[in-house]
Design a protein around this motif. Structure first.
Motif, PDB file in Angstrom:
ATOM      1  N   GLN A  70       0.851  -1.171   0.000  1.00 54.49           N
ATOM      2  CA  GLN A  70       0.000   0.000   0.000  1.00 54.49           C
ATOM      3  C   GLN A  70       0.894   1.230   0.000  1.00 54.49           C
ATOM      4  O   GLN A  70       1.643   1.468   0.959  1.00 54.49           O
ATOM      5  CB  GLN A  70      -0.920   0.001   1.219  1.00 54.49           C
ATOM      6  CG  GLN A  70      -1.961   1.089   1.205  1.00 54.49           C
ATOM      7  CD  GLN A  70      -2.932   0.966   2.358  1.00 54.49           C
ATOM      8  OE1 GLN A  70      -2.629   0.401   3.398  1.00 54.49           O
ATOM      9  NE2 GLN A  70      -4.141   1.484   2.169  1.00 54.49           N
ATOM     10  N   TYR A  78       2.254  -5.940   3.171  1.00 55.37           N
ATOM     11  CA  TYR A  78       1.455  -6.857   3.968  1.00 55.37           C
ATOM     12  C   TYR A  78       1.689  -8.300   3.528  1.00 55.37           C
ATOM     13  O   TYR A  78       1.600  -8.610   2.342  1.00 55.37           O
ATOM     14  CB  TYR A  78      -0.038  -6.556   3.804  1.00 55.37           C
ATOM     15  CG  TYR A  78      -0.463  -5.171   4.229  1.00 55.37           C
ATOM     16  CD1 TYR A  78      -0.652  -4.172   3.292  1.00 55.37           C
ATOM     17  CD2 TYR A  78      -0.693  -4.878   5.569  1.00 55.37           C
ATOM     18  CE1 TYR A  78      -1.068  -2.910   3.672  1.00 55.37           C
ATOM     19  CE2 TYR A  78      -1.112  -3.617   5.954  1.00 55.37           C
ATOM     20  CZ  TYR A  78      -1.289  -2.641   5.001  1.00 55.37           C
ATOM     21  OH  TYR A  78      -1.694  -1.380   5.385  1.00 55.37           O
ATOM     22  N   LYS A  92      -9.424 -14.503   8.708  1.00 48.13           N
ATOM     23  CA  LYS A  92     -10.576 -13.598   8.598  1.00 48.13           C
ATOM     24  C   LYS A  92     -10.478 -12.695   7.373  1.00 48.13           C
ATOM     25  O   LYS A  92     -11.161 -11.688   7.294  1.00 48.13           O
ATOM     26  CB  LYS A  92     -10.733 -12.746   9.861  1.00 48.13           C
ATOM     27  CG  LYS A  92     -10.853 -13.535  11.141  1.00 48.13           C
ATOM     28  CD  LYS A  92     -11.086 -12.607  12.316  1.00 48.13           C
ATOM     29  CE  LYS A  92     -11.165 -13.359  13.613  1.00 48.13           C
ATOM     30  NZ  LYS A  92      -9.857 -13.872  14.031  1.00 48.13           N
ATOM     31  N   LEU A  93      -9.647 -13.041   6.430  1.00 46.00           N
ATOM     32  CA  LEU A  93      -9.455 -12.273   5.197  1.00 46.00           C
ATOM     33  C   LEU A  93      -8.980 -10.857   5.472  1.00 46.00           C
ATOM     34  O   LEU A  93      -9.164  -9.971   4.653  1.00 46.00           O
ATOM     35  CB  LEU A  93     -10.733 -12.242   4.354  1.00 46.00           C
ATOM     36  CG  LEU A  93     -11.338 -13.581   3.998  1.00 46.00           C
ATOM     37  CD1 LEU A  93     -12.517 -13.397   3.073  1.00 46.00           C
ATOM     38  CD2 LEU A  93     -10.298 -14.482   3.358  1.00 46.00           C
ATOM     39  N   SER A  94      -8.414 -10.616   6.625  1.00 38.11           N
ATOM     40  CA  SER A  94      -7.977  -9.269   6.977  1.00 38.11           C
ATOM     41  C   SER A  94      -6.468  -9.146   6.883  1.00 38.11           C
ATOM     42  O   SER A  94      -5.748 -10.134   6.874  1.00 38.11           O
ATOM     43  CB  SER A  94      -8.441  -8.926   8.392  1.00 38.11           C
ATOM     44  OG  SER A  94      -9.849  -8.895   8.454  1.00 38.11           O
ATOM     45  N   PHE A  95      -6.006  -7.909   6.779  1.00 36.27           N
ATOM     46  CA  PHE A  95      -4.583  -7.612   6.667  1.00 36.27           C
ATOM     47  C   PHE A  95      -4.089  -7.117   8.023  1.00 36.27           C
ATOM     48  O   PHE A  95      -4.763  -6.338   8.680  1.00 36.27           O
ATOM     49  CB  PHE A  95      -4.339  -6.502   5.649  1.00 36.27           C
ATOM     50  CG  PHE A  95      -4.656  -6.849   4.218  1.00 36.27           C
ATOM     51  CD1 PHE A  95      -5.652  -7.749   3.879  1.00 36.27           C
ATOM     52  CD2 PHE A  95      -3.946  -6.241   3.179  1.00 36.27           C
ATOM     53  CE1 PHE A  95      -5.936  -8.055   2.559  1.00 36.27           C
ATOM     54  CE2 PHE A  95      -4.237  -6.531   1.849  1.00 36.27           C
ATOM     55  CZ  PHE A  95      -5.227  -7.435   1.550  1.00 36.27           C
ATOM     56  N   GLY A  96      -2.906  -7.509   8.413  1.00 36.67           N
ATOM     57  CA  GLY A  96      -2.311  -7.007   9.644  1.00 36.67           C
ATOM     58  C   GLY A  96      -1.698  -5.633   9.432  1.00 36.67           C
ATOM     59  O   GLY A  96      -2.017  -4.941   8.476  1.00 36.67           O
ATOM     60  N   ALA A  97      -0.808  -5.234  10.344  1.00 42.41           N
ATOM     61  CA  ALA A  97      -0.222  -3.891  10.285  1.00 42.41           C
ATOM     62  C   ALA A  97       0.871  -3.776   9.232  1.00 42.41           C
ATOM     63  O   ALA A  97       1.202  -2.680   8.796  1.00 42.41           O
ATOM     64  CB  ALA A  97       0.316  -3.496  11.642  1.00 42.41           C
ATOM     65  N   GLY A  98       1.469  -4.880   8.827  1.00 41.82           N
ATOM     66  CA  GLY A  98       2.459  -4.865   7.760  1.00 41.82           C
ATOM     67  C   GLY A  98       3.810  -4.308   8.166  1.00 41.82           C
ATOM     68  O   GLY A  98       4.047  -3.954   9.326  1.00 41.82           O
ATOM     69  N   GLN A 136     -10.020   0.661   7.144  1.00 40.42           N
ATOM     70  CA  GLN A 136      -8.641   0.808   7.610  1.00 40.42           C
ATOM     71  C   GLN A 136      -8.571   1.999   8.541  1.00 40.42           C
ATOM     72  O   GLN A 136      -8.772   3.139   8.126  1.00 40.42           O
ATOM     73  CB  GLN A 136      -7.668   0.990   6.444  1.00 40.42           C
ATOM     74  CG  GLN A 136      -6.216   1.057   6.892  1.00 40.42           C
ATOM     75  CD  GLN A 136      -5.250   1.097   5.727  1.00 40.42           C
ATOM     76  OE1 GLN A 136      -5.535   1.692   4.689  1.00 40.42           O
ATOM     77  NE2 GLN A 136      -4.104   0.459   5.882  1.00 40.42           N
ATOM     78  N   MET A 144      -3.204   1.167  10.984  1.00 44.16           N
ATOM     79  CA  MET A 144      -3.555  -0.245  11.108  1.00 44.16           C
ATOM     80  C   MET A 144      -3.769  -0.860   9.746  1.00 44.16           C
ATOM     81  O   MET A 144      -3.827  -0.179   8.732  1.00 44.16           O
ATOM     82  CB  MET A 144      -4.818  -0.382  11.964  1.00 44.16           C
ATOM     83  CG  MET A 144      -4.639   0.119  13.385  1.00 44.16           C
ATOM     84  SD  MET A 144      -6.102  -0.102  14.370  1.00 44.16           S
ATOM     85  CE  MET A 144      -6.155  -1.887  14.480  1.00 44.16           C
ATOM     86  N   GLY A 145      -3.885  -2.166   9.748  1.00 41.99           N
ATOM     87  CA  GLY A 145      -4.156  -2.878   8.507  1.00 41.99           C
ATOM     88  C   GLY A 145      -5.635  -2.808   8.150  1.00 41.99           C
ATOM     89  O   GLY A 145      -6.386  -1.984   8.677  1.00 41.99           O
ATOM     90  N   LEU A 146      -6.052  -3.677   7.236  1.00 46.29           N
ATOM     91  CA  LEU A 146      -7.432  -3.681   6.759  1.00 46.29           C
ATOM     92  C   LEU A 146      -8.231  -4.786   7.445  1.00 46.29           C
ATOM     93  O   LEU A 146      -7.738  -5.901   7.604  1.00 46.29           O
ATOM     94  CB  LEU A 146      -7.462  -3.927   5.240  1.00 46.29           C
ATOM     95  CG  LEU A 146      -7.143  -2.746   4.342  1.00 46.29           C
ATOM     96  CD1 LEU A 146      -5.674  -2.389   4.390  1.00 46.29           C
ATOM     97  CD2 LEU A 146      -7.541  -3.063   2.902  1.00 46.29           C
ATOM     98  N   ARG A 147      -9.463  -4.440   7.810  1.00 43.79           N
ATOM     99  CA  ARG A 147     -10.350  -5.431   8.408  1.00 43.79           C
ATOM    100  C   ARG A 147     -11.584  -5.568   7.530  1.00 43.79           C
ATOM    101  O   ARG A 147     -12.168  -4.582   7.102  1.00 43.79           O
ATOM    102  CB  ARG A 147     -10.738  -5.021   9.832  1.00 43.79           C
ATOM    103  CG  ARG A 147      -9.585  -5.088  10.821  1.00 43.79           C
ATOM    104  CD  ARG A 147     -10.040  -4.706  12.221  1.00 43.79           C
ATOM    105  NE  ARG A 147     -10.432  -3.309  12.312  1.00 43.79           N
ATOM    106  CZ  ARG A 147     -11.045  -2.766  13.357  1.00 43.79           C
ATOM    107  NH1 ARG A 147     -11.372  -3.526  14.398  1.00 43.79           N
ATOM    108  NH2 ARG A 147     -11.352  -1.486  13.357  1.00 43.79           N
TER     109      ARG A 147
END
Lengths: 107, 117
Positions: free
Chosen positions: A38, A87, A94-100, B37, B41-44
């Motif tokens: 990103q 990332y 949960k198909l979510s992205f962490g903080a990277g 977002q 933080m990342g994406l939820r």
């Protein structure tokens, strides 16, 4: 759900290879590893994915260890435009992205 | 080929107001997703859709509703906005489901920056 651990930040010199590590020790045998980046709050951009074998495309290479517990994204010749948050996603999670990892490429 | 577009780009709401965010894709993708977002933080995942007329909850669905009346559009609604919903909202689409078990590539839109005061 497979969990990932990435360093919070790293610097890289322009023109050098950037090696971004990701730990995913709880990944199961059929879960993929994905990498996105990103740039400056834009929408995330797909980079590469892999299951067991190492993968390479025009953007990067992905090296997955034999036990699949970790992987490394390699940007072969980093440019200033590669400065971004990277990332690593392993499996469902949960198909979510962490903080990277925030990667800063310096001239 | 515009890819994934989002409308509006920016919006400021007062607490209690409602609004709808529009996501459109011209790639004929079956699967669509809404993420939020928060700063640093990342994406939820909020909600997702596996096809026209279907929707499902993600990790953080409370306070949001979605609809997928047309294959190319995925709408995210806030019925009564709260300051906790201040965030950047991203939409994404894929040809095959992004489940962690598939060789799926997500295409993201540019985002909608929402502030609720």
């Amino acid at each position: 759900d497979a969990k990932t651990t990435q360093p919070t930040s790293m610097d890289c010199a322009e023109g050098r290879a950037a090696n971004l590590p990701c730990n995913h020790s709880t990944i199961s045998g059929n879960e993929y590893v994905y990498w996105y980046r990103q740039i400056h709050s834009q929408g995330p951009q797909y980079i590469i994915h892999g299951l067991k074998n190492n993968e390479t495309n025009e953007m990067a290479s992905l090296i997955i260890t034999e036990d699949r517990k970790s992987s490394t994204l390699i940007l072969p010749h980093a440019t200033l435009r590669d400065t971004a948050v990277y990332y690593c996603i392993a499996g469902y999670n949960k198909l979510s992205f962490g903080a990277g990892t925030t990667v800063t490429v310096r001239a | 080929n515009a890819g994934v577009t989002q409308t509006p780009k920016f919006r400021v709401l007062k607490t209690g107001q409602s609004m709808t965010l529009l996501c459109a894709q011209d790639m004929n993708h079956e699967y669509m997703y809404w993420y939020r977002q928060d700063p640093g933080m990342g994406l939820r995942l909020i909600h997702y859709s596996v096809g026209e007329g279907t929707t499902a909850k993600g990790e953080v669905p409370d306070g949001y509703n979605v609809s997928r009346l047309k294959k190319q559009n995925f709408l995210l609604g806030l019925e009564s906005a709260a300051p906790s919903q201040t965030s950047v909202y991203f939409c994404a689409s894929t040809t095959i489901p992004f489940t962690g078990l598939t060789a799926s590539e997500q295409y993201f839109g540019p985002g909608t920056r929402l502030t609720v005061t």
